[in-house]
Design a protein around this motif. Structure first.
Motif, short mmCIF file in Angstrom:
data_model
loop_
_atom_site.label_atom_id
_atom_site.label_comp_id
_atom_site.label_asym_id
_atom_site.label_seq_id
_atom_site.Cartn_x
_atom_site.Cartn_y
_atom_site.Cartn_z
N THR A 165 2.73 -4.22 8.83
CA THR A 165 3.34 -2.50 9.12
C THR A 165 4.64 -2.42 9.07
OG1 THR A 165 3.88 -3.83 10.39
CG2 THR A 165 0.95 -3.16 11.35
N ARG A 166 4.65 -2.84 7.93
CA ARG A 166 6.93 -2.83 7.82
C ARG A 166 6.92 -1.85 6.51
NH1 ARG A 166 9.25 -7.47 4.27
NH2 ARG A 166 11.53 -6.53 4.04
N GLU A 167 7.90 -0.91 6.60
CA GLU A 167 7.42 -0.18 5.80
C GLU A 167 9.12 -0.45 4.82
OE1 GLU A 167 7.51 4.56 5.69
OE2 GLU A 167 9.49 3.99 7.07
N ILE A 168 8.72 -0.53 3.64
CA ILE A 168 9.80 -0.82 2.37
C ILE A 168 10.11 0.56 1.68
CG2 ILE A 168 10.17 -1.97 0.45
CD1 ILE A 168 8.61 -3.58 2.71
N PRO A 169 11.58 0.13 1.72
CA PRO A 169 12.02 1.65 1.08
C PRO A 169 12.00 1.45 -0.51
CG PRO A 169 13.97 0.54 2.08
CD PRO A 169 12.96 -0.48 2.41
N CYS A 170 12.05 2.90 -1.53
CA CYS A 170 11.47 2.70 -2.84
C CYS A 170 12.13 3.94 -3.10
CB CYS A 170 10.17 2.39 -2.53
SG CYS A 170 9.34 1.03 -2.13
N SER A 210 8.12 5.90 -0.04
CA SER A 210 7.94 4.39 0.53
C SER A 210 6.90 3.73 0.78
CB SER A 210 8.63 4.25 2.41
OG SER A 210 7.11 5.56 2.63
N MET A 211 6.40 2.26 0.66
CA MET A 211 5.31 1.79 0.47
C MET A 211 5.48 0.97 2.19
SD MET A 211 4.89 1.10 -3.31
CE MET A 211 3.02 0.04 -3.26
N HIS A 212 3.79 0.64 2.02
CA HIS A 212 3.79 -0.63 3.71
C HIS A 212 3.75 -2.18 2.99
CE1 HIS A 212 3.05 3.28 5.45
NE2 HIS A 212 4.08 3.04 5.58
N THR A 260 0.83 -1.31 -0.06
CA THR A 260 -0.11 -0.07 0.08
C THR A 260 1.15 0.98 -0.19
OG1 THR A 260 -0.47 -0.34 2.70
CG2 THR A 260 -2.29 -1.94 1.51
N SER A 261 0.30 2.69 -0.69
CA SER A 261 0.98 3.66 -0.43
C SER A 261 1.87 4.08 0.59
CB SER A 261 -0.29 4.82 -0.90
OG SER A 261 -0.73 4.56 -2.01
N GLY A 262 2.90 4.13 1.24
CA GLY A 262 3.58 5.24 2.17
C GLY A 262 3.63 6.68 2.15
N ARG A 263 4.87 7.06 1.73
CA ARG A 263 5.22 8.40 1.82
C ARG A 263 6.44 9.17 1.00
NH1 ARG A 263 9.69 9.14 5.56
NH2 ARG A 263 10.23 7.57 6.23
N ALA A 274 6.27 -0.81 -8.50
CA ALA A 274 7.10 -1.29 -7.11
C ALA A 274 6.30 -2.33 -6.90
CB ALA A 274 7.56 -0.23 -6.28
N ALA A 275 5.70 -2.40 -6.44
CA ALA A 275 4.21 -3.56 -6.09
C ALA A 275 5.06 -4.81 -6.97
CB ALA A 275 2.73 -2.99 -5.91
#
Length: 92
Positions: free
Chosen positions: A26-31, A21-23, A4-7, A67-68
Protein backbone atom coordinates in the motif's frame (compact mmCIF):
# COMPACT_ATOMS: atom_id res chain seq x y z
CA UNK A 1 6.78 -8.31 -2.12
CA UNK A 2 7.67 -6.69 -5.44
CA UNK A 3 6.96 -3.25 -6.77
CA UNK A 4 3.91 -2.77 -8.93
CA UNK A 5 2.92 -0.04 -11.36
CA UNK A 6 1.68 3.20 -9.95
CA UNK A 7 0.72 6.33 -11.80
CA UNK A 8 2.17 8.85 -14.20
CA UNK A 9 2.48 12.09 -12.24
CA UNK A 10 3.94 14.75 -14.52
CA UNK A 11 6.56 15.84 -16.97
CA UNK A 12 8.68 18.58 -15.41
CA UNK A 13 10.18 20.47 -18.31
CA UNK A 14 12.48 22.64 -16.17
CA UNK A 15 14.01 19.63 -14.40
CA UNK A 16 13.99 17.43 -17.53
CA UNK A 17 12.33 14.52 -15.72
CA UNK A 18 9.14 12.51 -15.77
CA UNK A 19 7.70 11.83 -12.34
CA UNK A 20 5.80 8.61 -11.68
CA UNK A 21 5.09 6.30 -8.80
CA UNK A 22 5.23 2.62 -8.01
CA UNK A 23 3.69 0.66 -5.14
CA UNK A 24 5.15 -1.65 -2.56
CA UNK A 25 2.00 -3.05 -1.03
CA UNK A 26 0.00 0.00 0.00
CA UNK A 27 3.07 2.28 0.11
CA UNK A 28 3.52 4.64 -2.83
CA UNK A 29 7.16 5.03 -3.91
CA UNK A 30 8.02 8.32 -5.69
CA UNK A 31 10.10 7.81 -8.83
CA UNK A 32 11.58 9.91 -11.62
CA UNK A 33 13.28 9.17 -14.92
CA UNK A 34 15.30 11.70 -16.87
CA UNK A 35 14.04 12.65 -20.30
CA UNK A 36 17.51 11.96 -21.68
CA UNK A 37 17.25 8.38 -20.37
CA UNK A 38 13.94 7.93 -22.18
CA UNK A 39 15.44 9.34 -25.38
CA UNK A 40 18.37 6.94 -24.98
CA UNK A 41 15.98 3.98 -24.59
CA UNK A 42 14.17 4.90 -27.81
CA UNK A 43 17.41 5.64 -29.66
CA UNK A 44 15.69 8.34 -31.63
CA UNK A 45 15.44 12.10 -31.70
CA UNK A 46 14.32 13.98 -28.63
CA UNK A 47 10.54 14.19 -28.42
CA UNK A 48 8.57 17.36 -27.75
CA UNK A 49 7.45 18.13 -24.18
CA UNK A 50 3.80 17.35 -24.95
CA UNK A 51 4.86 13.86 -26.13
CA UNK A 52 6.66 12.84 -22.92
CA UNK A 53 3.69 11.09 -21.30
CA UNK A 54 3.16 8.95 -24.42
CA UNK A 55 6.88 8.19 -24.53
CA UNK A 56 6.81 7.15 -20.88
CA UNK A 57 3.87 4.86 -21.59
CA UNK A 58 5.75 3.19 -24.47
CA UNK A 59 8.81 2.63 -22.27
CA UNK A 60 7.00 1.95 -19.01
CA UNK A 61 7.90 -1.75 -18.69
CA UNK A 62 11.63 -1.11 -19.08
CA UNK A 63 11.60 1.96 -16.82
CA UNK A 64 9.65 0.19 -14.08
CA UNK A 65 11.89 -2.89 -14.26
CA UNK A 66 14.94 -0.70 -13.63
CA UNK A 67 13.14 1.19 -10.83
CA UNK A 68 12.28 -2.12 -9.17
CA UNK A 69 15.93 -3.18 -9.39
CA UNK A 70 17.08 0.04 -7.70
CA UNK A 71 14.37 -0.39 -5.06
CA UNK A 72 15.58 -3.92 -4.22
CA UNK A 73 19.13 -2.53 -3.95
CA UNK A 74 17.80 0.27 -1.68
CA UNK A 75 19.27 2.96 -3.94
CA UNK A 76 17.07 5.85 -2.79
CA UNK A 77 17.70 9.56 -3.32
CA UNK A 78 16.15 12.81 -2.20
CA UNK A 79 13.60 13.90 0.37
CA UNK A 80 11.28 12.10 0.60
CA UNK A 81 13.39 9.13 -0.47
CA UNK A 82 12.59 7.87 -3.95
CA UNK A 83 14.01 6.24 -7.04
CA UNK A 84 15.76 8.37 -9.67
CA UNK A 85 16.72 6.87 -13.03
CA UNK A 86 19.30 8.38 -15.34
CA UNK A 87 20.53 7.35 -18.78
CA UNK A 88 23.62 5.61 -17.45
CA UNK A 89 21.40 3.09 -15.65
CA UNK A 90 20.06 1.81 -18.95
CA UNK A 91 23.42 1.34 -20.63
CA UNK A 92 25.05 -2.10 -20.75
Amino acid sequence: MTLTSGRFISHEYDRMIVRFSMHHGTREIPCAVSTSAMDYLERGPQVRPEQREAQFTRLRDRIEARAASKYRATEFEGTPPGIVLRGIEFRP
